[in-house]
Design a protein around this motif. Sequence first.
Motif, mmCIF file in Angstrom:
data_model
loop_
_atom_site.group_PDB
_atom_site.id
_atom_site.type_symbol
_atom_site.label_atom_id
_atom_site.label_comp_id
_atom_site.label_asym_id
_atom_site.label_seq_id
_atom_site.Cartn_x
_atom_site.Cartn_y
_atom_site.Cartn_z
ATOM 1 N N PHE A 40 0.825 -1.207 0.000
ATOM 2 C CA PHE A 40 0.000 0.000 0.000
ATOM 3 C C PHE A 40 0.861 1.259 0.000
ATOM 4 O O PHE A 40 1.858 1.338 0.725
ATOM 5 C CB PHE A 40 -0.898 0.029 1.242
ATOM 6 C CG PHE A 40 -1.812 -1.167 1.321
ATOM 7 C CD1 PHE A 40 -2.807 -1.364 0.368
ATOM 8 C CD2 PHE A 40 -1.657 -2.107 2.332
ATOM 9 C CE1 PHE A 40 -3.637 -2.470 0.422
ATOM 10 C CE2 PHE A 40 -2.486 -3.219 2.400
ATOM 11 C CZ PHE A 40 -3.472 -3.406 1.440
ATOM 12 N N GLN A 41 0.435 2.219 -0.803
ATOM 13 C CA GLN A 41 1.087 3.525 -0.832
ATOM 14 C C GLN A 41 0.050 4.574 -0.437
ATOM 15 O O GLN A 41 -1.043 4.617 -0.991
ATOM 16 C CB GLN A 41 1.618 3.814 -2.244
ATOM 17 C CG GLN A 41 2.155 5.217 -2.444
ATOM 18 C CD GLN A 41 3.424 5.498 -1.631
ATOM 19 O OE1 GLN A 41 4.416 4.796 -1.757
ATOM 20 N NE2 GLN A 41 3.386 6.518 -0.781
ATOM 21 N N THR A 42 0.415 5.415 0.538
ATOM 22 C CA THR A 42 -0.496 6.474 0.965
ATOM 23 C C THR A 42 -0.068 7.789 0.330
ATOM 24 O O THR A 42 1.120 8.109 0.276
ATOM 25 C CB THR A 42 -0.470 6.585 2.504
ATOM 26 O OG1 THR A 42 -0.589 5.271 3.032
ATOM 27 C CG2 THR A 42 -1.611 7.418 3.031
ATOM 28 N N LEU A 43 -1.051 8.539 -0.167
ATOM 29 C CA LEU A 43 -0.788 9.867 -0.740
ATOM 30 C C LEU A 43 -1.612 10.886 0.026
ATOM 31 O O LEU A 43 -2.726 10.589 0.461
ATOM 32 C CB LEU A 43 -1.193 9.920 -2.216
ATOM 33 C CG LEU A 43 -0.533 8.951 -3.209
ATOM 34 C CD1 LEU A 43 -1.058 9.215 -4.616
ATOM 35 C CD2 LEU A 43 0.984 9.054 -3.176
ATOM 36 N N SER A 44 -1.045 12.103 0.153
ATOM 37 C CA SER A 44 -1.823 13.192 0.748
ATOM 38 C C SER A 44 -2.304 14.097 -0.381
ATOM 39 O O SER A 44 -1.543 14.435 -1.282
ATOM 40 C CB SER A 44 -0.945 13.971 1.728
ATOM 41 O OG SER A 44 -1.542 15.222 1.978
ATOM 42 N N TYR A 45 -3.597 14.508 -0.294
ATOM 43 C CA TYR A 45 -4.127 15.411 -1.324
ATOM 44 C C TYR A 45 -4.347 16.803 -0.737
ATOM 45 O O TYR A 45 -5.120 17.592 -1.259
ATOM 46 C CB TYR A 45 -5.434 14.847 -1.929
ATOM 47 C CG TYR A 45 -6.554 14.695 -0.926
ATOM 48 C CD1 TYR A 45 -6.694 13.513 -0.204
ATOM 49 C CD2 TYR A 45 -7.463 15.723 -0.680
ATOM 50 C CE1 TYR A 45 -7.711 13.369 0.730
ATOM 51 C CE2 TYR A 45 -8.474 15.589 0.254
ATOM 52 C CZ TYR A 45 -8.591 14.407 0.953
ATOM 53 O OH TYR A 45 -9.594 14.270 1.892
ATOM 54 N N GLU A 46 -3.608 17.087 0.330
ATOM 55 C CA GLU A 46 -3.785 18.348 1.046
ATOM 56 C C GLU A 46 -3.693 19.562 0.110
ATOM 57 O O GLU A 46 -4.465 20.504 0.229
ATOM 58 C CB GLU A 46 -2.731 18.448 2.149
ATOM 59 C CG GLU A 46 -3.150 19.398 3.224
ATOM 60 C CD GLU A 46 -2.235 19.368 4.425
ATOM 61 O OE1 GLU A 46 -1.216 18.640 4.396
ATOM 62 O OE2 GLU A 46 -2.546 20.083 5.386
ATOM 63 N N GLY A 47 -2.747 19.499 -0.826
ATOM 64 C CA GLY A 47 -2.554 20.640 -1.728
ATOM 65 C C GLY A 47 -3.539 20.666 -2.891
ATOM 66 O O GLY A 47 -3.438 21.522 -3.766
ATOM 67 N N ILE A 48 -4.472 19.724 -2.907
ATOM 68 C CA ILE A 48 -5.360 19.625 -4.073
ATOM 69 C C ILE A 48 -6.804 19.994 -3.746
ATOM 70 O O ILE A 48 -7.483 20.636 -4.538
ATOM 71 C CB ILE A 48 -5.325 18.175 -4.650
ATOM 72 C CG1 ILE A 48 -3.890 17.779 -5.022
ATOM 73 C CG2 ILE A 48 -6.253 18.029 -5.841
ATOM 74 C CD1 ILE A 48 -3.750 16.366 -5.555
ATOM 75 N N SER A 49 -7.279 19.569 -2.567
ATOM 76 C CA SER A 49 -8.715 19.701 -2.302
ATOM 77 C C SER A 49 -8.995 19.827 -0.810
ATOM 78 O O SER A 49 -8.214 19.334 0.021
ATOM 79 C CB SER A 49 -9.423 18.455 -2.853
ATOM 80 O OG SER A 49 -10.732 18.398 -2.402
ATOM 81 N N ASN A 50 -10.129 20.448 -0.516
ATOM 82 C CA ASN A 50 -10.566 20.552 0.881
ATOM 83 C C ASN A 50 -11.630 19.522 1.231
ATOM 84 O O ASN A 50 -12.152 19.513 2.340
ATOM 85 C CB ASN A 50 -11.144 21.948 1.155
ATOM 86 C CG ASN A 50 -10.017 22.937 1.373
ATOM 87 O OD1 ASN A 50 -8.966 22.583 1.918
ATOM 88 N ND2 ASN A 50 -10.214 24.163 0.907
ATOM 89 N N LEU A 51 -11.970 18.674 0.279
ATOM 90 C CA LEU A 51 -12.990 17.656 0.546
ATOM 91 C C LEU A 51 -12.514 16.706 1.636
ATOM 92 O O LEU A 51 -11.304 16.546 1.856
ATOM 93 C CB LEU A 51 -13.258 16.847 -0.730
ATOM 94 C CG LEU A 51 -13.925 17.570 -1.909
ATOM 95 C CD1 LEU A 51 -13.997 16.643 -3.120
ATOM 96 C CD2 LEU A 51 -15.324 18.037 -1.515
ATOM 97 N N THR A 52 -13.464 16.013 2.299
ATOM 98 C CA THR A 52 -13.059 14.955 3.233
ATOM 99 C C THR A 52 -12.498 13.811 2.395
ATOM 100 O O THR A 52 -12.763 13.731 1.181
ATOM 101 C CB THR A 52 -14.260 14.415 4.031
ATOM 102 O OG1 THR A 52 -15.141 13.772 3.099
ATOM 103 C CG2 THR A 52 -14.988 15.518 4.772
ATOM 104 N N ASP A 53 -11.786 12.901 3.043
ATOM 105 C CA ASP A 53 -11.171 11.817 2.248
ATOM 106 C C ASP A 53 -12.231 10.902 1.625
ATOM 107 O O ASP A 53 -12.041 10.364 0.529
ATOM 108 C CB ASP A 53 -10.112 11.038 3.052
ATOM 109 C CG ASP A 53 -10.628 10.406 4.321
ATOM 110 O OD1 ASP A 53 -11.833 10.543 4.632
ATOM 111 O OD2 ASP A 53 -9.825 9.754 5.017
ATOM 112 N N VAL A 54 -13.390 10.769 2.309
ATOM 113 C CA VAL A 54 -14.466 9.940 1.742
ATOM 114 C C VAL A 54 -15.014 10.612 0.477
ATOM 115 O O VAL A 54 -15.165 9.970 -0.572
ATOM 116 C CB VAL A 54 -15.584 9.694 2.786
ATOM 117 C CG1 VAL A 54 -16.761 8.960 2.164
ATOM 118 C CG2 VAL A 54 -15.031 8.904 3.979
ATOM 119 N N GLN A 55 -15.244 11.922 0.577
ATOM 120 C CA GLN A 55 -15.739 12.656 -0.606
ATOM 121 C C GLN A 55 -14.697 12.646 -1.723
ATOM 122 O O GLN A 55 -15.015 12.464 -2.899
ATOM 123 C CB GLN A 55 -16.048 14.121 -0.242
ATOM 124 C CG GLN A 55 -17.211 14.287 0.709
ATOM 125 C CD GLN A 55 -17.227 15.695 1.324
ATOM 126 O OE1 GLN A 55 -16.196 16.352 1.474
ATOM 127 N NE2 GLN A 55 -18.418 16.159 1.687
#
Length: 361
Positions: free
Chosen positions: A296-311
């Motif tokens: 498994f590889q985890t990525l952060s989308y912090e710089g891309i979107s403010n949506l929750t991770d489920v959204q």
Amino acid sequence: MSLMAKEHNAINLSQGFPDFPIDDTLKNLISKKIHGDIHQYCPASGHPELLEGIAHIVEKSYHRNVKADKEILVTAGATQAIYTAIQALVHPGDEVIILDPSYDCYVAPILLCNAKPVRVSLGPDFMPDWDSIQNLVSHKTKLIITNNPHNPSGRTWTEKDMNQLELLLAKYKNLHLLSDEVYEFITFENKHLSVHLYESLQKKSIIVSSFGKTLHVTGWKIGYVIADEKIMNEIKKVHQYMVFCVNSISQHVIGEYIKEVGLKGIHGLYQKKRDLFRRGVEKSRFKVLPCEGTYFQTLSYEGISNLTDVQFTEKLTKEHGVAAIPVSVFSEHNQHNKMIRFCFAKENKTLEKATNLLCKI
Ligand SMILES: Cc1ncc(COP(=O)(O)O)c(C=O)c1O
């Protein structure tokens, strides 16, 4: 997420299973064995050749001698191993420490024992926060469940973490350790620090592994537990009335496979896939987090979107054609925001297609 991926024709990097063929030797062994007289019940602990094979793997990998007939139990995957061990050891009113984010099969068996899961968050880097753990361990704590290499983060524990675990187990006489090591053979730069390597932990530990993960045969549902004889006798009492024994064909096939072939090339196979995936998303807007083990590889989308991770994962699947898992679903109180997990146990061309799509976001 798998259903959503199918519905929207997205590349499915959500669920943790490989999409490439199993080793031909395994296939050939099934064809050969199926004609033999191996279709009746195996001994409850497991097929003797497989038990010997597991003892040999442990000796070779960690220089620990385990008694094949007394300290090993073959189970229907790691899931049954974990369930059975919890039923055997945990009693009403006991507390069990779980480190979040955590794999989803730990809580239910604890609740079914009328015991209390105590969920402690791992640190922001997914490594154990020993102060928080120590604050929640008490004389009521029967078990601590650890998972190294860790799903969903792909992090692996350090020598310091293992030493902290030793100190904790030494301090509380009643405390036992359930060590979920299903990804023990999928580590990359660092050597896997198994509980088998720590003599002081061995007497109080139940170590769980999975041939489903190691030999990428997840659908065979075959795993094993290793524990000191006294603990194992309790685990076997539950196993006896739960399944009695695990299906004979997979035991015979894997028993012969590990004798003939061993466990060669597993981490190399996944290291190449990890590197391919990481290189592929290097130029994307995602932040690539460390991955030292698992697939498994985890990525952060912090710089891309403010949506929750489920959204965000829903949007990723429906609009961008790649399915992943939101990390928050592995926690009771999520402390790891804007992170999503991808499974890279996939064909190279699948990974290339997926990373190209991720770079377009
Ligand atoms: C951390 C962890 N533990 C246990 C399991 C269950 O393994 P099995 O399929 O052998 O039951 C999994 C499967 O994904 C897992 O990731």
